[in-house]
Write an enzyme that holds these catalytic residues in place. Structure first.
Site, PDB file in Angstrom:
ATOM      1  CG  ASN A  46      -3.702   5.025   0.983  1.00  0.00           C
ATOM      2  OD1 ASN A  46      -4.642   5.299   1.718  1.00  0.00           O
ATOM      3  ND2 ASN A  46      -3.109   3.851   0.995  1.00  0.00           N
ATOM      4  CG  HIS A  89      -3.716  -1.501  -2.240  1.00  0.00           C
ATOM      5  ND1 HIS A  89      -4.169  -0.212  -2.055  1.00  0.00           N
ATOM      6  CD2 HIS A  89      -3.494  -2.000  -0.989  1.00  0.00           C
ATOM      7  CE1 HIS A  89      -4.217   0.047  -0.760  1.00  0.00           C
ATOM      8  NE2 HIS A  89      -3.815  -1.011  -0.094  1.00  0.00           N
ATOM      9  CB  SER A 149      -0.918   0.010   1.225  1.00  0.00           C
ATOM     10  OG  SER A 149      -0.147   0.024   2.425  1.00  0.00           O
ATOM     11  CD  GLU A 157      -5.756   1.852  -4.821  1.00  0.00           C
ATOM     12  OE1 GLU A 157      -6.105   3.055  -4.846  1.00  0.00           O
ATOM     13  OE2 GLU A 157      -4.818   1.431  -4.112  1.00  0.00           O
TER      14      GLU A 157
END
Length: 518
Positions: free
Chosen positions: A198, A148, A127, A160
């Site tokens: 993120n 991910h 991540s 992801e």
């Protein structure tokens, strides 16, 4: 590109919570699954844990006993990496979920490369690390990519699919098709710090923390405004307490460093102090809030009941985001008079297309435009914050200028209370709470789209499913209008010079296109 056939083996390396969750997803999609962990005995423990997960699904009626037995029969631990090749070299995908250390991951994939078949995809669940860097030393980096998953992997739909610099297009497409076949929602992005969720989500935390640091509002009030007005499922203070302050702060610091300390990603000193004090949130019993048993949860600031004005006067037109307010005010039984257009009146202190409501006593009530209510504008003013939907929202924040009389603040409060809203009066901070958060989210998302990090649909999907936003930021930006968002951020940049709020070039270009300048 077709998905990996269910008969092909999926191997999972790293058998912690995330590895077990990924194994469960692959198992229930019909694949044989091999589990490997470098620590002796952990793969066997993980096998027992996954079997217990399957038992719980049967108990809840989500899986039949026959389905459980068939899935359990496909699950086996592996004592050595060499065992991951599978019977007759049928392993088609290896997903790594080990500790976040670049050198350890590089060493693992270097060893895997000599074990698995040539057509086997290699994937990392990292991540925070660069997918490109992890796969950079491989002999065949084209088959390497990021997958991910979000925790808990069996429950959260988003995955992801991250293309490293050397990832073959066919490998990314095959991985995406496989994730979709597993019942997940894949989004594809390039290998950028933080990937999609993120990277784009940083302002949701950072702007709230900055409002708190400037003492404009307390955590409970900021959380309540973002929930009740912005439509977010959780506020950033309660959410980071759930995630863990150390985890959230680490991600922010990693993204900030990876973008060469771009001021847009600057971490929060207040959060850093929490981490240094060991106040990490729920897992330590205290973070922004006290989570000890029996602890009283602080309540948001909510204004006492105030009388609503009998009439207001609309000058100009409110921005599109607040265009519904005059009708709502009239529906509440308050008269809305329209002021005649006076092009000679230049004493507004606002852009010519920004309207406001005149309250009794001369106070001007306007949607925040990125400036403080008391900045560069004559006369007493009260700003109100952005809402996802003014008809259905439960709470609205107000920020009065220092010159606003108490009677004017009460009139503004009573006006929104007459619309059925709770009202939080906060300090006169530029951009307030929801508006500055949403504007920054829109800008981050537009910047990612403009730089080719991902397609617009994938970006909005990622933010809705990955962090449960009420609306994709690009869709939100289209509703607000890119010109309004761009102007708002320029005003924020005026208030806070230094680059943090400077609108991105992709957003500026989109605004120019909408104005017909490009």
């Amino acid at each position: 590109m077709t998905a990996i056939e269910p008969a092909r083996t999926v191997a999972v390396v790293g058998t912690g919570t995330m590895g077990q969750g990924i194994a469960q997803v692959a198992l229930l999609a019909g694949h044989p699954v091999r589990l490997y962990d470098a620590v002796p005995g952990r793969a066997e423990e993980a096998e027992r844990s996954v079997r217990a997960r399957l038992d719980r699904l049967v108990a809840k009626g989500r899986l039949t006993g026959a389905e459980r037995d068939a899935a359990a029969a496909r699950l086996r631990p592996a004592a050595r990496l060499a065992d991951l090749a599978g019977p007759a070299d049928r392993t088609a995908l290896v997903i790594e979920a080990i500790l976040e250390q670049l050198d350890v991951k590089q060493k693992l994939f270097g060893e895997l490369e000599s074990v698995v078949p040539d057509d086997c995809l290699l994937a990392t669940n990292t991540s925070s690390l660069s997918v490109t860097a992890i796969g950079g030393a491989l002999r065949r980096p084209g088959r390497f990519l990021g997958l991910h998953f979000f925790n808990p992997a069996p429950l959260l739909p988003l995955v992801e699919v991250v293309r490293g610099h050397a990832t073959d297009a066919a490998a990314a497409e095959r991985a995406r098709a496989t994730v979709a076949a597993w019942g997940k929602t894949p989004v594809t992005c390039t290998d950028t710090p933080g990937f999609l969720v993120n990277r784009i989500a940083r302002p949701f935390y950072a702007e709230a923390f900055r409002v708190y640091e400037e003492r404009a509002a307390d955590p409970a009030t900021i959380d309540a405004v973002l929930r009740g007005s912005g439509g977010f499922a959780m506020g950033p203070f309660e959410l980071t307490d759930l995630i863990g302050q150390d985890v959230n702060n680490s991600v922010t610091r990693s993204v900030h460093a990876s973008f060469f300390h771009d001021p847009k990603f600057t971490p929060s000193l207040a959060q850093q102090r929490l981490v240094e004090a060991g106040l990490l949130g729920r897992k330590t019993g205290r973070g922004w809030y006290d989570h000890a048993e029996g602890a009283e949860r602080p309540q948001p600031h909510t204004a006492a009941s105030c009388a609503a004005p009998e009439a207001v006067v609309l000058h100009g037109e409110l921005p599109p985001a607040a265009a519904a307010l005059p009708q709502l005010i009239e529906e509440a039984g308050i008269t809305v008079d329209r002021a005649p257009c006076d092009k000679d009146d230049e004493d507004t202190g606002y852009d010519e297309d920004t309207g406001y409501l005149a309250l009794p006593g001369g106070v001007r009530l306007a949607l925040t435009d990125g400036r403080a209510a008391g900045s560069d504008a004559p006369g007493p003013r009260v700003h109100f914050d952005l809402a996802l939907d003014y008809r259905t929202c439960a709470r609205v924040a107000l920020a009065p200028s220092r010159t606003a009389p108490a009677a004017g603040v009460r009139a503004a409060t009573g006006l929104f209370q007459a619309l059925g809203k709770q009202v939080s009066v906060i300090g006169d901070v530029p951009g307030m709470i929801v508006a500055r958060t949403v504007a920054m989210l829109v800008d981050f998302a537009q910047d990612a789209a403009g730089r080719g990090v991902a397609g617009e649909e994938d970006i909005d999907t990622a933010m809705r499913l990955g962090v449960n936003y009420p609306r994709g930021p690009l869709a939100w930006g289209r509703g607000l209008g890119p010109e309004w968002v761009c102007r708002f951020l320029r005003n924020m940049e005026y208030e806070y010079p230094g680059g943090r709020y400077a609108p991105s070039q992709p957003l500026c270009r989109r605004a120019a296109v909408m104005k017909g300048l490009l």
